[in-house]
Design an enzyme around this catalytic site. Structure first.
Site, mmCIF file in Angstrom:
data_model
loop_
_atom_site.group_PDB
_atom_site.id
_atom_site.type_symbol
_atom_site.label_atom_id
_atom_site.label_comp_id
_atom_site.label_asym_id
_atom_site.label_seq_id
_atom_site.Cartn_x
_atom_site.Cartn_y
_atom_site.Cartn_z
ATOM 1 N N ARG A 153 0.808 -1.233 0.000
ATOM 2 C CA ARG A 153 0.000 0.000 0.000
ATOM 3 C C ARG A 153 0.837 1.276 0.000
ATOM 4 O O ARG A 153 0.353 2.345 0.371
ATOM 5 C CB ARG A 153 -0.977 0.028 1.175
ATOM 6 C CG ARG A 153 -1.938 -1.148 1.151
ATOM 7 C CD ARG A 153 -3.087 -0.964 2.134
ATOM 8 N NE ARG A 153 -3.929 -2.135 2.103
ATOM 9 C CZ ARG A 153 -3.678 -3.248 2.792
ATOM 10 N NH1 ARG A 153 -2.628 -3.315 3.583
ATOM 11 N NH2 ARG A 153 -4.470 -4.284 2.693
ATOM 12 N N HIS A 184 -1.529 16.303 -27.420
ATOM 13 C CA HIS A 184 -2.032 14.927 -27.302
ATOM 14 C C HIS A 184 -2.743 14.488 -28.568
ATOM 15 O O HIS A 184 -2.619 13.351 -29.000
ATOM 16 C CB HIS A 184 -2.979 14.797 -26.109
ATOM 17 C CG HIS A 184 -2.253 14.634 -24.807
ATOM 18 N ND1 HIS A 184 -2.776 15.088 -23.610
ATOM 19 C CD2 HIS A 184 -1.062 14.088 -24.518
ATOM 20 C CE1 HIS A 184 -1.915 14.820 -22.643
ATOM 21 N NE2 HIS A 184 -0.871 14.218 -23.163
ATOM 22 N N GLU A 240 9.014 21.398 -22.536
ATOM 23 C CA GLU A 240 8.297 21.513 -21.250
ATOM 24 C C GLU A 240 8.847 22.685 -20.424
ATOM 25 O O GLU A 240 8.112 23.326 -19.673
ATOM 26 C CB GLU A 240 8.406 20.210 -20.443
ATOM 27 C CG GLU A 240 7.826 18.984 -21.142
ATOM 28 C CD GLU A 240 6.307 18.828 -21.033
ATOM 29 O OE1 GLU A 240 5.635 19.680 -20.428
ATOM 30 O OE2 GLU A 240 5.796 17.818 -21.573
ATOM 31 N N ASN A 281 -0.814 21.856 -18.235
ATOM 32 C CA ASN A 281 -1.175 21.182 -19.483
ATOM 33 C C ASN A 281 -1.225 22.139 -20.670
ATOM 34 O O ASN A 281 -1.726 21.780 -21.735
ATOM 35 C CB ASN A 281 -2.529 20.478 -19.336
ATOM 36 C CG ASN A 281 -2.455 19.335 -18.343
ATOM 37 O OD1 ASN A 281 -1.412 18.707 -18.202
ATOM 38 N ND2 ASN A 281 -3.537 19.087 -17.647
ATOM 39 N N ARG A 299 -3.168 23.225 -11.140
ATOM 40 C CA ARG A 299 -2.192 22.273 -11.683
ATOM 41 C C ARG A 299 -2.483 22.024 -13.172
ATOM 42 O O ARG A 299 -1.599 21.702 -13.947
ATOM 43 C CB ARG A 299 -2.228 20.951 -10.896
ATOM 44 C CG ARG A 299 -1.137 19.982 -11.318
ATOM 45 C CD ARG A 299 -0.968 18.820 -10.346
ATOM 46 N NE ARG A 299 0.078 17.939 -10.834
ATOM 47 C CZ ARG A 299 0.652 16.971 -10.120
ATOM 48 N NH1 ARG A 299 0.277 16.756 -8.873
ATOM 49 N NH2 ARG A 299 1.600 16.216 -10.638
ATOM 50 N N GLU A 311 -4.841 17.979 -8.799
ATOM 51 C CA GLU A 311 -5.240 18.595 -10.058
ATOM 52 C C GLU A 311 -6.729 18.916 -10.124
ATOM 53 O O GLU A 311 -7.417 18.596 -11.087
ATOM 54 C CB GLU A 311 -4.823 17.724 -11.263
ATOM 55 C CG GLU A 311 -4.841 18.523 -12.564
ATOM 56 C CD GLU A 311 -4.169 17.810 -13.738
ATOM 57 O OE1 GLU A 311 -3.170 17.121 -13.506
ATOM 58 O OE2 GLU A 311 -4.659 17.968 -14.859
ATOM 59 N N HIS A 366 6.751 13.245 -27.281
ATOM 60 C CA HIS A 366 5.819 14.039 -26.462
ATOM 61 C C HIS A 366 6.203 15.521 -26.431
ATOM 62 O O HIS A 366 5.365 16.389 -26.678
ATOM 63 C CB HIS A 366 5.755 13.458 -25.049
ATOM 64 C CG HIS A 366 4.907 14.267 -24.108
ATOM 65 N ND1 HIS A 366 3.531 14.303 -24.210
ATOM 66 C CD2 HIS A 366 5.236 15.118 -23.102
ATOM 67 C CE1 HIS A 366 3.051 15.125 -23.281
ATOM 68 N NE2 HIS A 366 4.067 15.631 -22.600
ATOM 69 N N HIS A 389 -0.943 20.954 -24.255
ATOM 70 C CA HIS A 389 -1.089 19.496 -24.238
ATOM 71 C C HIS A 389 -2.359 18.990 -24.904
ATOM 72 O O HIS A 389 -2.407 17.842 -25.321
ATOM 73 C CB HIS A 389 -0.996 18.969 -22.800
ATOM 74 C CG HIS A 389 0.421 18.875 -22.303
ATOM 75 N ND1 HIS A 389 1.222 19.983 -22.166
ATOM 76 C CD2 HIS A 389 1.184 17.805 -21.923
ATOM 77 C CE1 HIS A 389 2.409 19.593 -21.715
ATOM 78 N NE2 HIS A 389 2.422 18.289 -21.554
ATOM 79 N N LYS A 446 2.666 12.045 -9.601
ATOM 80 C CA LYS A 446 1.791 11.281 -10.496
ATOM 81 C C LYS A 446 2.547 10.039 -10.969
ATOM 82 O O LYS A 446 3.677 10.145 -11.443
ATOM 83 C CB LYS A 446 1.419 12.115 -11.725
ATOM 84 C CG LYS A 446 0.282 13.071 -11.515
ATOM 85 C CD LYS A 446 -0.162 13.580 -12.885
ATOM 86 C CE LYS A 446 -1.144 14.727 -12.779
ATOM 87 N NZ LYS A 446 -1.527 15.210 -14.121
ATOM 88 N N LYS A 455 6.780 23.965 -10.468
ATOM 89 C CA LYS A 455 5.954 22.778 -10.287
ATOM 90 C C LYS A 455 5.656 22.561 -8.807
ATOM 91 O O LYS A 455 4.540 22.208 -8.429
ATOM 92 C CB LYS A 455 6.640 21.545 -10.889
ATOM 93 C CG LYS A 455 5.776 20.316 -10.789
ATOM 94 C CD LYS A 455 5.656 19.549 -12.067
ATOM 95 C CE LYS A 455 4.598 18.457 -11.910
ATOM 96 N NZ LYS A 455 4.674 17.445 -12.956
HETATM 97 ZN ZN ZN Z 1 4.072 17.022 -21.041
#
Ligand code: ZN
Ligand code: ADP
Length: 373
Positions: free
Chosen positions: A124, A261, A188, A254, A250, A246, A279, A257, A146, A236
């Site tokens: 856990r 994406h 980024e 993105n 946060r 998020e 990416h 993105h 994340k 960050k």
């Molecule tokens: Zn990214």
């Protein structure tokens, strides 16, 4: 040894990010992150031969009693699977890892996500020490907790929020990083510049600084690179400290993105080795599109898109949609994305001067016009 920069991440489980040259050999720094008697180093077959021995030797010199095992997987996003996740758990079982064991993720974002998720689940949740080896992982994925693996149905569909016990970013390892991976990380970095004021008003001038140091960053100039990483981590950290899960700002991280994406998915995640954009490159194109969309909606001056495009071009990043990707196909991808609702699509938009915000319900016709250039 040159100076070590430190960034603190607050929250229920505060931790420190250390940034500097040759930190892999700093046994005292490494050992301070290990509580128990077991550590598992997870890495990939590009990174492990270069750096795993150094980490293990440095750690063992300070903690001779520590039992250290190693799991090396093939490189690449397509290895971020439930099967590899199971292998990390099996390695922990093989080590008889107890509740105070640590997983050391030594690699790029793929290793960080995979090993981080295994660490989040073993008994856990045990300590995870992130040792990012790509610029992208140093400025983005290793910080914030994340973790995830991919499913055939989509990327990052199974995962957990599990903040690391520590992040150790050794800037020297960037010397072996392929150019294209470095540039992907720089995309980024630029993202933080575009959103700087909203993320952390104390560092509002980051975009100007990037414009002043673009060539130095591309040349991997050590002091400039370390400063960029530290400033990105501070951004960050500021955001994650306010919004771990998020629910709020946060999401500003993105920026670029949603478009990015759509490009990645439409290319079938072809990436560096499949003849497509990786990416960071997709995000670079996506940021230019997001800035053009911001201008189309009257939120930014038209010059903001040109300025961003120039900076990205100096960093040798792509700034236009790859040939063969149809605007309406990209629009369809965005509509299917979780960021769309009946009124339109949700975007992070910016004003060109460092402020960004979430704008829901953007009309598809406007998006299509931007995609069509
Ligand atoms: Zn990214
Ligand atoms: P990202 O951090 O961009 O998500 P990956 O984990 O997929 O990236 O790593 C990108 C590629 O770079 C992989 O092939 C990985 O093995 C390789 N790599 C990572 N760090 C280094 C490094 N410091 N030196 C050389 N190659 C590296």
């Amino acid at each position: 040894m040159s100076a070590v920069l430190k960034v603190a991440v607050d929250g229920a489980h505060p931790y420190a990010i250390s940034i500097g040259a040759d930190l892999l050999d700093d046994g005292v720094l490494l050992a301070a992150t290990i509580r128990g008697r077991h550590a598992l180093i997870v890495s990939d077959s590009n990174v492990a031969p270069l750096y795993a021995d150094r980490v293990q030797a440095a750690l063992q010199a300070v903690r001779p009693d520590l039992t250290i095992a190693r799991l090396v997987i093939p490189p690449g996003e397509h290895e971020k699977t439930l099967q590899r996740f199971g292998e990390v758990l099996d390695a922990l079982a093989g080590l008889s890892a107890t509740r105070d064991a640590a997983v050391i993720a030594l690699g790029g974002g793929v290793i960080g996500d995979l090993a981080g998720f295994a660490g989040a689940c073993w008994m856990r949740g045990i300590d995870v020490v992130q040792i990012p080896t790509t610029l992208l992982a140093m400025v983005d994925s290793s910080v914030g907790g994340k973790t995830a693996v991919d499913l055939p149905a989509g990327k990052n569909l199974v995962g957990a929020f599990h903040p690391p016990r520590a992040v150790i970013a050794d800037t020297s390892v960037l010397h072996t990083l392929p150019d294209r991976e470095l540039r992907a990380g720089l995309a980024e970095v630029v993202k933080y510049g575009v959103t700087a004021v909203s993320l952390d008003p104390a560092d509002a001038g980051f975009l100007d600084w990037l414009e002043a140091h673009a060539e130095a960053l591309l040349a991997r100039e050590p002091a400039i690179t370390a400063e960029a990483i530290a400033r990105c981590c501070a951004f960050k950290a500021a955001v994650v400290g306010r919004d771990l899960l998020e629910h709020g700002d946060r999401a500003l991280l993105n920026f670029g993105h949603t478009f990015g994406h759509a490009i990645e998915v439409e290319q079938g995640y072809a990436g560096t080795h499949g003849g497509g954009l990786n990416h960071g490159e997709a995000v670079a194109v996506g940021m230019v599109l997001a800035m053009r969309l911001s201008a189309a909606l009257g939120l930014a001056p038209a010059s903001a898109g040109d300025r961003l495009q120039r900076l990205l071009q100096r960093l040798e990043l792509p700034t236009s949609i790859p040939e063969g990707l149809a605007p309406d196909a990209l629009l369809t991808r965005m509509r299917l994305d979780k960021k769309a609702d009946a009124a339109g699509i949700r975007f992070i938009l910016a004003d060109g001067a460092g402020r960004a915000r979430v704008v829901p319900g953007v009309e598809e016709a406007t998006v299509l016009a931007v995609l069509a250039g």
